[in-house]
Design a protein around this motif. Structure first.
Motif, PDB file in Angstrom:
ATOM      1  N   ASP A  36       4.283   1.487  -4.567  1.00 29.90           N
ATOM      2  CA  ASP A  36       4.454   0.746  -3.330  1.00 29.90           C
ATOM      3  C   ASP A  36       4.406  -0.747  -3.648  1.00 29.90           C
ATOM      4  OD1 ASP A  36       4.665   2.959  -1.719  1.00 29.90           O
ATOM      5  OD2 ASP A  36       2.493   3.146  -1.490  1.00 29.90           O
ATOM      6  N   PRO A  37       5.265  -1.523  -3.035  1.00 30.62           N
ATOM      7  CA  PRO A  37       5.259  -2.956  -3.329  1.00 30.62           C
ATOM      8  C   PRO A  37       3.983  -3.614  -2.811  1.00 30.62           C
ATOM      9  CG  PRO A  37       6.788  -2.468  -1.568  1.00 30.62           C
ATOM     10  CD  PRO A  37       6.303  -1.160  -2.089  1.00 30.62           C
ATOM     11  N   SER A  38       3.398  -4.442  -3.642  1.00 27.59           N
ATOM     12  CA  SER A  38       2.189  -5.145  -3.215  1.00 27.59           C
ATOM     13  C   SER A  38       2.587  -6.431  -2.504  1.00 27.59           C
ATOM     14  CB  SER A  38       1.311  -5.466  -4.424  1.00 27.59           C
ATOM     15  OG  SER A  38       2.030  -6.299  -5.309  1.00 27.59           O
ATOM     16  N   PRO A  39       1.804  -6.874  -1.555  1.00 25.14           N
ATOM     17  CA  PRO A  39       2.155  -8.097  -0.841  1.00 25.14           C
ATOM     18  C   PRO A  39       2.073  -9.309  -1.764  1.00 25.14           C
ATOM     19  CG  PRO A  39       0.020  -7.303  -0.135  1.00 25.14           C
ATOM     20  CD  PRO A  39       0.594  -6.264  -1.040  1.00 25.14           C
ATOM     21  N   GLN A  40       3.030 -10.184  -1.633  1.00 25.98           N
ATOM     22  CA  GLN A  40       3.050 -11.396  -2.437  1.00 25.98           C
ATOM     23  C   GLN A  40       2.084 -12.418  -1.848  1.00 25.98           C
ATOM     24  OE1 GLN A  40       4.931 -11.935  -5.228  1.00 25.98           O
ATOM     25  NE2 GLN A  40       5.608  -9.817  -5.138  1.00 25.98           N
ATOM     26  N   SER A  41       1.678 -13.382  -2.677  1.00 23.27           N
ATOM     27  CA  SER A  41       0.780 -14.418  -2.178  1.00 23.27           C
ATOM     28  C   SER A  41       1.550 -15.352  -1.252  1.00 23.27           C
ATOM     29  CB  SER A  41       0.186 -15.210  -3.335  1.00 23.27           C
ATOM     30  OG  SER A  41       1.195 -15.958  -3.970  1.00 23.27           O
ATOM     31  N   THR A  42       0.842 -15.908  -0.299  1.00 25.09           N
ATOM     32  CA  THR A  42       1.488 -16.789   0.675  1.00 25.09           C
ATOM     33  C   THR A  42       1.497 -18.236   0.211  1.00 25.09           C
ATOM     34  OG1 THR A  42      -0.612 -17.037   1.839  1.00 25.09           O
ATOM     35  CG2 THR A  42       0.877 -15.287   2.599  1.00 25.09           C
TER      36      THR A  42
END
Length: 55
Positions: A36-42
Motif C-alpha cells: 500500500d502506498p505510504s503517505p508522502q510528507s507535506t
C-alpha cells in the motif's frame, strides 16, 4: 431470417452478464495490493536557484 430471432442471443447475453457480475467482479474487487502506498510528507523541499555559467 434466423439472425432476427433474439431468443438464443438474449439468453447468452443474460448468462454472460450474470457470470461477470457474480464471479469476475467479486474476484477483482477483493484483490489486495501487496504494498500500500505510504503517505508522502507535506513538507516542501527547499529549492535554490541554479546559476547558469553561460548566462
Amino acid at each position: 431470417m434466423p439472425q432476427l430471432n433474439p431468443a438464443p442471443w438474449f439468453a447468452i447475453l443474460v448468462f454472460s452478464w450474470l457470470v461477470i457480475l457474480l464471479v469476475v467482479v467479486p474476484k477483482t474487487t477483493s484483490h489486495m495490493f501487496p504494498n500500500d502506498p505510504s503517505p508522502q510528507s507535506t513538507q516542501t523541499p527547499k529549492t535554490e536557484p541554479w546559476s547558469w555559467p553561460w548566462a
